[in-house]
Write a protein that holds these residues in place. Structure first.
Motif, PDB file in Angstrom:
ATOM      1  N   GLY A 144       0.792  -1.222   0.000  1.00  0.00           N
ATOM      2  CA  GLY A 144       0.000   0.000   0.000  1.00  0.00           C
ATOM      3  C   GLY A 144       0.821   1.266   0.000  1.00  0.00           C
ATOM      4  N   GLY A 145       2.126   1.168  -0.180  1.00  0.00           N
ATOM      5  CA  GLY A 145       2.992   2.335  -0.138  1.00  0.00           C
ATOM      6  C   GLY A 145       3.105   3.077  -1.447  1.00  0.00           C
ATOM      7  N   LEU A 146       2.318   2.656  -2.445  1.00  0.00           N
ATOM      8  CA  LEU A 146       2.429   3.235  -3.777  1.00  0.00           C
ATOM      9  C   LEU A 146       1.034   3.458  -4.351  1.00  0.00           C
ATOM     10  CD1 LEU A 146       4.845   3.836  -5.713  1.00  0.00           C
ATOM     11  CD2 LEU A 146       4.388   1.632  -6.751  1.00  0.00           C
ATOM     12  N   LEU A 147       0.791   4.635  -4.868  1.00  0.00           N
ATOM     13  CA  LEU A 147      -0.441   4.925  -5.586  1.00  0.00           C
ATOM     14  C   LEU A 147      -0.188   4.579  -7.046  1.00  0.00           C
ATOM     15  CD1 LEU A 147      -3.247   6.268  -6.026  1.00  0.00           C
ATOM     16  CD2 LEU A 147      -2.027   8.438  -6.251  1.00  0.00           C
ATOM     17  N   VAL A 148      -0.944   3.617  -7.565  1.00  0.00           N
ATOM     18  CA  VAL A 148      -0.780   3.187  -8.954  1.00  0.00           C
ATOM     19  C   VAL A 148      -2.017   3.624  -9.738  1.00  0.00           C
ATOM     20  CG1 VAL A 148      -0.454   1.237 -10.514  1.00  0.00           C
ATOM     21  CG2 VAL A 148       0.620   1.216  -8.261  1.00  0.00           C
ATOM     22  N   ILE A 149      -1.804   4.439 -10.752  1.00  0.00           N
ATOM     23  CA  ILE A 149      -2.886   4.920 -11.607  1.00  0.00           C
ATOM     24  C   ILE A 149      -2.755   4.233 -12.958  1.00  0.00           C
ATOM     25  CG2 ILE A 149      -3.910   6.922 -12.742  1.00  0.00           C
ATOM     26  CD1 ILE A 149      -2.762   8.659 -10.479  1.00  0.00           C
ATOM     27  N   GLY A 161       3.295   4.916 -11.176  1.00  0.00           N
ATOM     28  CA  GLY A 161       3.402   4.787  -9.723  1.00  0.00           C
ATOM     29  C   GLY A 161       3.875   6.062  -9.058  1.00  0.00           C
ATOM     30  N   PHE A 162       3.177   6.447  -7.997  1.00  0.00           N
ATOM     31  CA  PHE A 162       3.488   7.653  -7.239  1.00  0.00           C
ATOM     32  C   PHE A 162       3.528   7.307  -5.758  1.00  0.00           C
ATOM     33  CE2 PHE A 162       1.032   8.734 -10.983  1.00  0.00           C
ATOM     34  CZ  PHE A 162       1.811   9.703 -11.582  1.00  0.00           C
ATOM     35  N   ARG A 163       4.389   7.975  -5.031  1.00  0.00           N
ATOM     36  CA  ARG A 163       4.443   7.824  -3.575  1.00  0.00           C
ATOM     37  C   ARG A 163       4.384   9.215  -2.971  1.00  0.00           C
ATOM     38  NH1 ARG A 163       5.483   4.349   0.482  1.00  0.00           N
ATOM     39  NH2 ARG A 163       6.662   5.082   2.275  1.00  0.00           N
ATOM     40  N   SER A 164       3.358   9.427  -2.162  1.00  0.00           N
ATOM     41  CA  SER A 164       3.157  10.722  -1.522  1.00  0.00           C
ATOM     42  C   SER A 164       4.152  10.909  -0.377  1.00  0.00           C
ATOM     43  CB  SER A 164       1.732  10.823  -0.980  1.00  0.00           C
ATOM     44  OG  SER A 164       1.568  12.005  -0.240  1.00  0.00           O
ATOM     45  N   ASP A 165       4.453  12.157  -0.081  1.00  0.00           N
ATOM     46  CA  ASP A 165       5.258  12.446   1.106  1.00  0.00           C
ATOM     47  C   ASP A 165       4.479  12.089   2.371  1.00  0.00           C
ATOM     48  OD1 ASP A 165       7.361  13.384  -0.424  1.00  0.00           O
ATOM     49  OD2 ASP A 165       6.683  15.473  -0.349  1.00  0.00           O
ATOM     50  N   ARG A 166       3.151  12.061   2.258  1.00  0.00           N
ATOM     51  CA  ARG A 166       2.270  11.657   3.359  1.00  0.00           C
ATOM     52  C   ARG A 166       1.454  10.459   2.874  1.00  0.00           C
ATOM     53  NH1 ARG A 166       2.776  16.798   2.798  1.00  0.00           N
ATOM     54  NH2 ARG A 166       0.951  17.107   1.499  1.00  0.00           N
ATOM     55  N   ALA A 167       1.880   9.260   3.211  1.00  0.00           N
ATOM     56  CA  ALA A 167       1.290   8.030   2.681  1.00  0.00           C
ATOM     57  C   ALA A 167      -0.198   7.895   2.991  1.00  0.00           C
ATOM     58  CB  ALA A 167       2.045   6.813   3.207  1.00  0.00           C
ATOM     59  N   ALA A 168      -0.685   8.574   4.011  1.00  0.00           N
ATOM     60  CA  ALA A 168      -2.107   8.493   4.351  1.00  0.00           C
ATOM     61  C   ALA A 168      -2.985   9.061   3.241  1.00  0.00           C
ATOM     62  CB  ALA A 168      -2.370   9.227   5.666  1.00  0.00           C
ATOM     63  N   GLU A 169      -2.426   9.885   2.359  1.00  0.00           N
ATOM     64  CA  GLU A 169      -3.186  10.478   1.250  1.00  0.00           C
ATOM     65  C   GLU A 169      -3.538   9.462   0.168  1.00  0.00           C
ATOM     66  OE1 GLU A 169      -1.464  15.025   1.087  1.00  0.00           O
ATOM     67  OE2 GLU A 169      -0.447  13.488  -0.092  1.00  0.00           O
ATOM     68  N   HIS A 170      -2.821   8.369   0.089  1.00  0.00           N
ATOM     69  CA  HIS A 170      -3.034   7.403  -0.989  1.00  0.00           C
ATOM     70  C   HIS A 170      -4.469   6.891  -1.028  1.00  0.00           C
ATOM     71  CE1 HIS A 170       1.541   6.297  -1.162  1.00  0.00           C
ATOM     72  NE2 HIS A 170       1.273   7.484  -1.659  1.00  0.00           N
TER      73      HIS A 170
END
Length: 188
Positions: A144-149, A161-170
């Motif tokens: 869950g550490g990566l937002l995949v669009i 693939g994107f990783r936010s500086d604040r993982a809770a935003e994913h």
């Protein structure tokens, strides 16, 4: 101690040989050439992959008026791959370059601004799915550490693939993107 003294002769026989500087320099030059060759081969492989993916159309750019901002995120862009193939990196048009990224979600789509790399835009009509992943393009993170669009560009489905500086935003991004996708598919 004189050169004829037995202790002196024993010490001379046990001393280390004089360093052969020519051989040592030869090995260092050979090693340096090998490293340069490996680097050159890697670079040629990267360029060859870009040539193979040359049928990918130019990346879309953001419209003049994309509408109100729904979500914004800053973090890292980890790369794009062929959808479902997390090791098949896409390098054409700069999509293979990892970088910092600013994502902005509007009614028109997702704008990806990358300092030092090519910016691109994912129109809302091209969005196919958003999910939480753990790896893309050789980069593996925690579950869950990566937002995949997943989006469609030309005739190709792409995972970015994107990783936010604040993982809770994913999670919020996944929910919002998937609801936009469902609204768009319902309108078709």
């Amino acid at each position: 101690m004189t050169p004829q003294h037995p202790t002196y002769l024993a010490a001379v026989e046990k001393s280390a040989p004089v360093t052969d500087w020519a051989a040592r320099i030869g090995w260092l030059v050979g090693l340096a050439l090998f490293v340069v060759l490996v680097y050159w081969l890697m670079r040629e492989g990267w360029k060859w992959r870009g040539t193979l993916q040359g049928d990918l159309p130019e990346l879309p750019t953001a419209p003049e008026d994309p509408g109100p901002v729904r979500l914004a995120m800053s973090g890292r862009y980890h790369g794009s791959t062929t959808a479902g193939q997390w090791l098949d990196r896409i390098v054409a048009h700069g999509l293979g370059t990892r970088s910092r990224a600013e994502l902005t979600l509007t009614e028109a789509g997702v704008e990806v601004v990358r300092p030092g790399a090519t910016d691109f835009f994912i129109p809302v009509g091209a969005l196919r799915e958003a999910l939480l992943g753990k790896g893309i393009a050789g980069k593996v993170l925690s579950e869950g550490g990566l937002l995949v669009i997943t989006w469609e560009h030309g005739s190709k489905l792409i995972d970015s693939g994107f990783r936010s500086d604040r993982a809770a935003e994913h999670t919020e991004w996944v929910e919002t993107l998937n609801s936009m996708i469902n609204e768009t598919e319902g309108a078709r």
